[in-house]
Scaffold this motif. Structure first.
Motif: not given
Length: 493
Positions: A288-296
């Protein structure tokens, strides 16, 4: 100057106080001392009272403050920022007065599976994978759909829905907000459109106004109210400047922010969380891919999450039923007497329920290649640890198909990573260098708060004092790969 981090788990809540300049945790506490209760009215249900988390947070912080070293002259007046880590995928529903309407449906509750599967078919598998990177599955959006269908009168009173960490932040600040990373873990974010998942909400008949306003993962998300300050025994006005789910936060705690890096844990179950720098998905939704904490959107960083049910629980089963006369350290010593590959013995470690990595198949645990005349207990003990590692590698290969080029694996010095065989097998079969660190989720959340409040200029500055306890470099790679390939052939047969 002190940074405060909360880790809101389903078993307990931990509070850590980190001295900003040194980066060292100076005090911590947790509550309750026994595992927190989970409400289960039916098979497959799991709920907790969010108010319980809030009371636990107060007790954990009180214990941490009582442990502040007297020689440093630190007090709660020195707290400069607050960060929150929390159990992922939960659903908290509140009314217009911010009162909880029902117990939270937490991460391990499976009642919403049919609602996620129906949406997956109706919207189209390709649509869901390209827009949400996942099936709606059993995540937060599907749990809300269950509430709408089964508790319509309660649903009509909902003003906002939120994740567990959002709820604790709301109790601290009075503001109901979330993050893109948080929305993505609930399958409430559309990566292709860069908006909330409006098509999924429309399919479920859910008003988008129930979603909280989004704030940056790192940044001022609100400040502590006078009411919360009195309950916690801290000054009002302290900024809450970071929040993230437990697995993204665990990665941050280990300094995992860049493509090719992996954060891993191996307790009862195991987690591999790898970072990639492109928006991608697994066609079979095994990870499962999710937006990481440093995603933009302009600089995407995704955390690809693999959870394996049968990891440390296999090792503990071996301890209870195969080697009850040995400690875990002695088990490691005995296992080391067997050669790499356990002289042909292979163990599939999937005896703790269905595995998402195996498309939700329940394979069970099985032993292969055992000879009564050639093999001993040492071979079984080693094969168990190797089998756990090989299940990690099988998941890493799925991530590699999504663009992960693994270079480094970061882990805390705990659980299975205490075993030299486990560490050396994982390094050898993956070809990655393993770094063992001294940290935890609450301390990581505290440093995240320091980043969000601008106390640290960069994440690298925040984690430059992270202690590396051991470095394990890959060795005997051909032997480990040969054993892994034999294990994989058995799995795929």
């Amino acid at each position: 100057m002190i940074l405060l981090g909360f880790d809101i788990g389903s078993s307990s809540v931990k509070a850590s106080l980190v001295e900003a300049e040194s980066g060292q945790c100076v005090a911590s506490g947790f509550y309750p001392k026994q595992e927190a209760p989970i409400i289960s009215h039916q098979t497959g249900w799991a709920e907790q009272d969010p108010e319980m988390w809030w009371k636990y947070a107060q007790a954990a912080l009180k214990e941490a403050v009582s442990k502040l070293p007297s020689d440093k002259g630190l007090s709660t007046n020195d707290i400069a920022a607050i960060g929150i880590s929390y159990q992922m995928h939960g659903l908290v529903c509140v009314d217009k007065d911010q009162k909880v309407l029902r117990p939270a449906i937490i991460w391990c509750d499976s009642r919403a599976v049919p609602y996620g599967e129906e949406a997956y078919r109706a919207l189209g598998e390709d649509y869901c994978r390209t827009h949400y990177l996942n099936s709606p599955g059993n995540f937060t959006a599907a749990k809300l759909a269950w509430v709408k269908a089964n508790e319509p009168e309660l649903y009509a009173r909902i003003d906002k829905i939120m994740l567990p960490g959002d709820y604790i932040a709301m109790r601290l600040t009075g503001e109901a907000v979330t993050t893109v990373s948080g929305l993505s873990e609930g399958i409430l974010w559309d990566f292709k459109e860069g908006t909330p998942a409006y098509a999924l909400l429309e399919h479920y008949g859910i008003d988008p106004s129930l979603l909280c306003e989004t704030k940056p993962t790192f940044g001022i998300q609100g400040t502590v109210t006078r009411e919360a300050a009195e309950l916690l025994g801290i000054p009002a006005g302290i900024p809450v400047s970071y929040r993230a789910g437990d697995q993204p936060n665990n990665a941050l705690s280990l300094g995992v922010l860049h493509a090719g890096e992996i954060a891993s844990t191996a307790g009862t179950s195991g987690v591999v969380y790898g970072v990639i720098d492109q928006v991608a998905n697994d066609p079979l939704s095994r990870v499962n891919p999710f937006a990481h904490v440093n995603y933009t959107p302009s600089d995407p960083r995704l955390g690809v999450l693999l959870c394996i049910n049968g990891t440390g629980i296999l090792n503990s089963w071996m301890h209870r039923h195969v080697a009850p006369d040995l400690t875990y350290a002695q088990m490691n010593d005995e296992a080391a007497q067997a050669p790499i590959g356990s002289a042909g013995v292979s163990i599939l470690p999937f005896g703790n329920g269905a595995e998402r990595m195996l498309c939700n198949e329940e394979r069970g645990c099985s032993v292969h290649g055992l000879s009564f005349t050639q093999h001993t207990r040492a071979h079984l003990l080693r094969a168990a640890q190797e089998g756990i590692v090989f299940s990690f590698m099988y998941g890493i290969e799925i991530m590699q198909q999504m663009g992960l080029h693994v270079t480094t694996i970061h882990a805390g010095n705990a659980n299975m990573f205490l075993s030299p065989i486990f560490r050396e097998t994982l390094a050898g079969v993956s070809g990655a260098t393993i770094l063992l660190h001294d940290t935890d989720g609450a301390a990581g959340a505290a440093k995240g708060a320091g980043i969000g409040a601008g106390i640290y200029k960069t994440p690298e500055e925040a984690f430059q004092t992270l202690k590396t306890l051991a470095t394990i470099r890959p060795d005997h790679q051909s032997e480990y790969r040969e054993a892994y390939n034999r294990w994989k052939a058995i799995l795929q047969s």
